[in-house]
Design a protein around this motif. Structure first.
Motif, mmCIF file in Angstrom:
data_model
loop_
_atom_site.group_PDB
_atom_site.id
_atom_site.type_symbol
_atom_site.label_atom_id
_atom_site.label_comp_id
_atom_site.label_asym_id
_atom_site.label_seq_id
_atom_site.Cartn_x
_atom_site.Cartn_y
_atom_site.Cartn_z
ATOM 1 N N ARG A 57 47.641 52.876 51.707
ATOM 2 C CA ARG A 57 47.827 52.420 53.081
ATOM 3 C C ARG A 57 49.203 52.787 53.629
ATOM 4 N NH1 ARG A 57 47.196 48.466 57.340
ATOM 5 N NH2 ARG A 57 48.604 49.388 58.853
ATOM 6 N N GLU B 6 33.480 46.026 66.832
ATOM 7 C CA GLU B 6 32.482 45.886 65.765
ATOM 8 C C GLU B 6 33.076 46.318 64.417
ATOM 9 O OE1 GLU B 6 28.855 47.882 66.773
ATOM 10 O OE2 GLU B 6 27.715 46.965 65.126
ATOM 11 N N LEU B 7 33.835 47.402 64.424
ATOM 12 C CA LEU B 7 34.437 47.874 63.176
ATOM 13 C C LEU B 7 35.490 46.894 62.651
ATOM 14 C CD1 LEU B 7 34.527 51.657 64.012
ATOM 15 C CD2 LEU B 7 33.476 50.663 61.970
ATOM 16 N N LEU B 8 36.235 46.282 63.535
ATOM 17 C CA LEU B 8 37.229 45.289 63.089
ATOM 18 C C LEU B 8 36.552 44.073 62.470
ATOM 19 C CD1 LEU B 8 39.907 45.245 65.973
ATOM 20 C CD2 LEU B 8 40.092 46.359 63.746
ATOM 21 N N THR B 10 33.607 44.001 60.968
ATOM 22 C CA THR B 10 32.902 44.325 59.712
ATOM 23 C C THR B 10 33.880 44.739 58.613
ATOM 24 O OG1 THR B 10 32.550 46.622 60.416
ATOM 25 C CG2 THR B 10 30.821 45.048 60.957
ATOM 26 N N HIS B 11 35.172 44.715 58.916
ATOM 27 C CA HIS B 11 36.217 45.074 57.943
ATOM 28 C C HIS B 11 36.353 43.947 56.918
ATOM 29 C CE1 HIS B 11 40.080 46.366 56.322
ATOM 30 N NE2 HIS B 11 40.057 47.439 57.083
ATOM 31 N N PRO B 12 36.491 44.276 55.616
ATOM 32 C CA PRO B 12 36.579 43.221 54.585
ATOM 33 C C PRO B 12 37.858 42.382 54.645
ATOM 34 C CG PRO B 12 36.993 45.384 53.616
ATOM 35 C CD PRO B 12 36.517 45.625 55.024
ATOM 36 N N ARG B 13 38.911 42.909 55.270
ATOM 37 C CA ARG B 13 40.174 42.165 55.336
ATOM 38 C C ARG B 13 40.347 41.556 56.737
ATOM 39 N NH1 ARG B 13 43.678 44.043 50.889
ATOM 40 N NH2 ARG B 13 42.234 45.171 49.527
ATOM 41 N N GLN B 76 43.686 47.583 58.665
ATOM 42 C CA GLN B 76 43.857 46.166 58.367
ATOM 43 C C GLN B 76 44.116 45.900 56.885
ATOM 44 O OE1 GLN B 76 40.092 45.384 61.146
ATOM 45 N NE2 GLN B 76 40.805 43.488 60.206
ATOM 46 N N THR B 77 44.061 46.950 56.059
ATOM 47 C CA THR B 77 44.236 46.771 54.618
ATOM 48 C C THR B 77 45.713 46.850 54.262
ATOM 49 O OG1 THR B 77 42.053 47.709 54.178
ATOM 50 C CG2 THR B 77 43.619 47.719 52.339
ATOM 51 N N ASP C 41 39.861 52.942 56.349
ATOM 52 C CA ASP C 41 40.688 51.791 55.974
ATOM 53 C C ASP C 41 39.841 50.607 55.510
ATOM 54 O OD1 ASP C 41 43.442 50.442 56.101
ATOM 55 O OD2 ASP C 41 42.147 49.078 57.259
ATOM 56 N N ALA C 42 38.681 50.411 56.120
ATOM 57 C CA ALA C 42 37.788 49.325 55.701
ATOM 58 C C ALA C 42 37.271 49.602 54.285
ATOM 59 C CB ALA C 42 36.630 49.173 56.693
#
Lengths: 135, 135, 135, 135
Positions: A57, B6-8, B10-13, B76-77, C41-42
């Motif tokens: 990252r 939508e992508l934000l 569905t993000h794991p973090r 976001q990681t 990134d996800a």
């Protein structure tokens, strides 16, 4: 004289500061962008990729910030010093954070060791450019 | 819900701040990068190009800074808030300077008027993101 | 009319093809670059990151190629059609490869599903632009 | 051994072709991106800017294409050869067109002479890389 230096001296407008130092800063920025692009990808290719997620990252961010800073500093026509200054501050921050993370993996991954050194070099170059632009 | 939003979600973090506002900031940044790329090129194509040299330079810088900021905020990681913060400050500076210059040519060139409005919108979005990240 | 479309119509030079379709292609390219940046990134943030290494690599490449293609297509001054054409071919290739990989993970990761759809949309847009530029 | 070469050899995955030649290609691509960024801006700063509009446009495109190609070639994890190949073709096209235009202004502007030489060097490097990737 490097190509970057030759281009700065053949530019019709005056550079923001000493062309020799400016050229060296720009070359360091493009070089660090390459190193961080390589290191992010090398980390991604490691078997223990889950241990270097933070390194990927930070290298990815650092590559983007170094490239944009290198491009903006390459320009001498109608320069806005405040843009150069704030970008250099972002670049010092990105290089410092990336170097710190790379150094944590330097003993395990040679690419992290090399990239950490490049980030420290670039961090210093940006700090010095910041002083030169501000003065 | 936009694709970015939508992508934000569905993000794991977890996102740095409210996903709806973050998505809107990111879309504004990518949009402003497009506008500045277009306006720099439209100015270059004008017969009186010598009168818009400063506008071309600032649009070119602003496009680069907005893209890098948009990319970094999209991630976001393992976010380093200091990188986001300093980049947002550089982006506020670049958008403000570019908007000011575009506004000077707004009466003569419609693309400068449109681009100036985009830069002001992006400047505000980055200022709000800065407050959200800092809090 | 979108901002991108408005900027194309206020540009002093003629567009390579129909401005409405060109504007839509450019917006799709910038949108896909955002989606691929997010998805890379996800994936990096997933616990099973080692299973999505190829997806991260292809999304990272695809984001870079889409941004450069979007920037080049945004410009209308002294366009070299051969550059646009070869870049669009690279972009069709990158979007197709990235879509294929995202689709393999669509059932497990919603961000891969969303990003795969964006890549397919962008692949189609680039194919259509290629026909428009070539004719 | 350059830093780029050292990073390729410390990468856990195998390079697409001979690391020494690949490293040299990558360095040439990043160097050409810097030269084109400088030359576009130097042209913009010239008093006779209206005579170098095409040079600014082609240098701007060429800088973007070289950077993206340099980044994609820097990555060795899960490489898709078709993406590398089509991008290299776009890069040969962009460098060739940019070199031709720079050469037209080489007698008047030293930065165009230097940049034209860099573009020819990069055009050749990409042609050779294309053969190496294809074989």
């Amino acid at each position: 004289m490097t190509t970057t230096h030759e281009l700065l001296t053949t530019h019709p407008r005056e550079a923001a500061f000493d062309t020799s130092r400016l050229a060296s800063t720009i070359d360091t920025l493009f070089g660090c962008a390459q190193s961080c692009t390589s290191c992010a990808d090398a980390c991604l290719g490691e078997e223990d990729v889950s241990t270097v997620v933070r390194c990927i990252r930070l290298c990815t961010d650092c590559a983007d910030v170094c490239l944009t800073t290198g491009r903006v500093l390459s320009r001498q026509t109608e320069t806005d010093p405040a843009i150069a200054r704030t970008l250099l501050e972002a670049c010092v921050t990105a290089c410092g954070a990336c170097a710190e993370e790379c150094e944590r993996h330097a003993a395990h991954h040679d690419h992290c060791r090399v990239c950490g050194e490049e980030c420290r070099r670039c961090e210093r170059a940006c700090m010095e450019a910041l002083e030169a632009v501000a003065s």
